[in-house]
Design an enzyme around this catalytic site. Structure first.
Site, PDB file in Angstrom:
ATOM      1  N   HIS A  74       0.834  -1.205   0.000  1.00 31.69           N
ATOM      2  CA  HIS A  74       0.000   0.000   0.000  1.00 31.69           C
ATOM      3  C   HIS A  74       0.875   1.264   0.000  1.00 31.69           C
ATOM      4  CE1 HIS A  74      -3.680   2.322   1.350  1.00 31.69           C
ATOM      5  NE2 HIS A  74      -2.719   3.132   1.777  1.00 31.69           N
ATOM      6  N   GLU A  75       1.823   1.319   0.888  1.00 28.31           N
ATOM      7  CA  GLU A  75       2.666   2.515   0.967  1.00 28.31           C
ATOM      8  C   GLU A  75       3.544   2.662  -0.278  1.00 28.31           C
ATOM      9  OE1 GLU A  75       2.008   4.704   3.118  1.00 28.31           O
ATOM     10  OE2 GLU A  75       0.732   3.444   4.363  1.00 28.31           O
ATOM     11  N   TYR A  81      -9.369   1.624   1.579  1.00 24.74           N
ATOM     12  CA  TYR A  81      -9.474   1.530   3.035  1.00 24.74           C
ATOM     13  C   TYR A  81     -10.625   0.584   3.404  1.00 24.74           C
ATOM     14  CZ  TYR A  81      -6.196   5.137   4.720  1.00 24.74           C
ATOM     15  OH  TYR A  81      -5.069   5.848   5.073  1.00 24.74           O
ATOM     16  N   HIS A 129       1.642   4.274  -2.975  1.00 26.81           N
ATOM     17  CA  HIS A 129       1.691   5.737  -2.820  1.00 26.81           C
ATOM     18  C   HIS A 129       2.991   6.281  -3.418  1.00 26.81           C
ATOM     19  CE1 HIS A 129      -1.933   6.218  -0.589  1.00 26.81           C
ATOM     20  NE2 HIS A 129      -1.509   5.746   0.569  1.00 26.81           N
ATOM     21  N   HIS A 171      -5.730   6.846  -2.661  1.00 30.85           N
ATOM     22  CA  HIS A 171      -6.641   5.840  -2.113  1.00 30.85           C
ATOM     23  C   HIS A 171      -7.813   5.588  -3.064  1.00 30.85           C
ATOM     24  CE1 HIS A 171      -4.868   7.061   1.964  1.00 30.85           C
ATOM     25  NE2 HIS A 171      -4.423   5.867   1.655  1.00 30.85           N
TER      26      HIS A 171
END
Ligand SMILES: [Zn+2]
Length: 318
Positions: free
Chosen positions: A178-179, A234, A182, A188
């Site tokens: 996930h990071e 999320y 980014h 998101h």
């Protein structure tokens, strides 16, 4: 503490932004950094079963969205020095592959390091992204166990911090993926501009003051259709004030959202489209492939992840 974090981060980032990449001549790839990692020890705190927003709220309790250095719970606000840094937030592509240089903190124990390297390997298996050991490149990520899980969006220019505290690594490589998404330039999934056709945001269930974490925007995520199974989505309870869902899927009410296991097929597709590449590193248009060779030298590591572990082993044996 309020207002301290932005300055702490600026100080952390200054060496890379102003002085350029710090020397790493003594560094052998997955090794320690010189940057501060002792800002808030996380070992004394536990939030093992939580997703990113809850982990970060537990570890950075003084933060409210307006004063936080984080957007949407885990995205570093752009640095005021950004004007002087990278002109493009994409990482450059060279001959079909995109190299993202990394430094990995020496504070990680072996299992933690393994989780991070697993995430690198997943990108390498499925996309043209190659996380390569830092070797003096101008722009690079420094992965360190600060409090919580967060990163910038895209390439910032110079050194940029990716924080992966112990809580972020407890359940495998999902939060790392996930990071790193980014880092590659993705936002998101639940914040994309077309999200209202796919999810309902239950505004009354959001922690008061945290509604801004659900603001919609157009983003690179929209290169592919909305994806409930994206690692960038999320979960239902993100920023929930009393344990009731803040996000409800509209078309598949029982579908799991907020998975932190792997890149979904859509995640992979959006990386390939954003960087206009193929998993093998071949140019989609059939242009000449120029994939870097992974020759290993103990004094000068510049290699993709798949050879990094064996390289380190060779080094330690010699
Ligand atoms: Zn995030």
């Amino acid at each position: 503490m309020e207002g301290l974090w932005p300055w702490v981060l600026i100080l952390v980032c200054l060496p890379g932004l102003i002085l350029g990449a710090p020397s790493a001549s003594h560094c052998t790839g997955a090794c320690g950094t010189r940057f501060s990692e002792d800002l808030t020890p996380e070992e004394t705190q536990t939030s093992w079963d939580k997703d990113i927003p809850a982990i970060n709220q537990g570890l950075i309790p003084e933060e409210s969205p307006e004063s936080s250095f984080l957007l949407e719970g885990d995205i570093l606000r752009p640095s005021p020095f950004r004007l002087f840094s990278a002109a493009s937030s994409k990482w450059p592509k060279n001959g079909g592959v995109v190299e993202v240089p990394f430094l990995l903190s020496g504070k990680y124990d072996k299992p933690s390091r393994q989780v991070i390297l697993e995430a690198f390997a997943e990108f390498e298996r499925s996309t043209c992204i190659r996380f390569v050991a830092y070797n003096g490149q101008r722009d690079f990520i420094s992965i360190i166990p600060m409090s919580g899980c967060f990163s910038s969006i895209g390439r910032s220019g110079g050194m940029q911090v990716v924080s992966l505290g112990p809580s972020c690594l407890q359940r495998g490589p999902g939060i790392v993926l996930h990071e790193l998404m980014h880092v590659l330039g993705f936002w998101h999934e639940h914040s994309r501009a077309d999200r209202d056709r796919y999810i309902r945001v239950n505004w009354n269930e959001i922690l008061p003051g945290f509604e801004m974490n659900f603001i919609k925007s157009r983003s690179s995520n929209m290169l592919v259709p909305y994806d409930y199974s994206s690692v960038m989505h999320y979960g239902r309870l993100a920023f929930s004030r009393r344990g009731l869902p803040t996000i409800t899927p509209l078309w598949a009410t029982s579908v799991h959202i907020g998975q932190r296991w792997n890149l979904s097929s859509s995640d992979i597709a959006r990386v390939l489209r954003f960087y206009d590449c193929s998993p093998s590193g071949h140019e989609p248009s059939g242009k000449e492939k120029k994939q870097p060779k992974n020759h290993f030298k103990c004094q000068n590591i510049k290699t993709s992840f798949s050879t990094l572990l064996s390289s380190i082993q060779q080094c330690s044996k010699s």
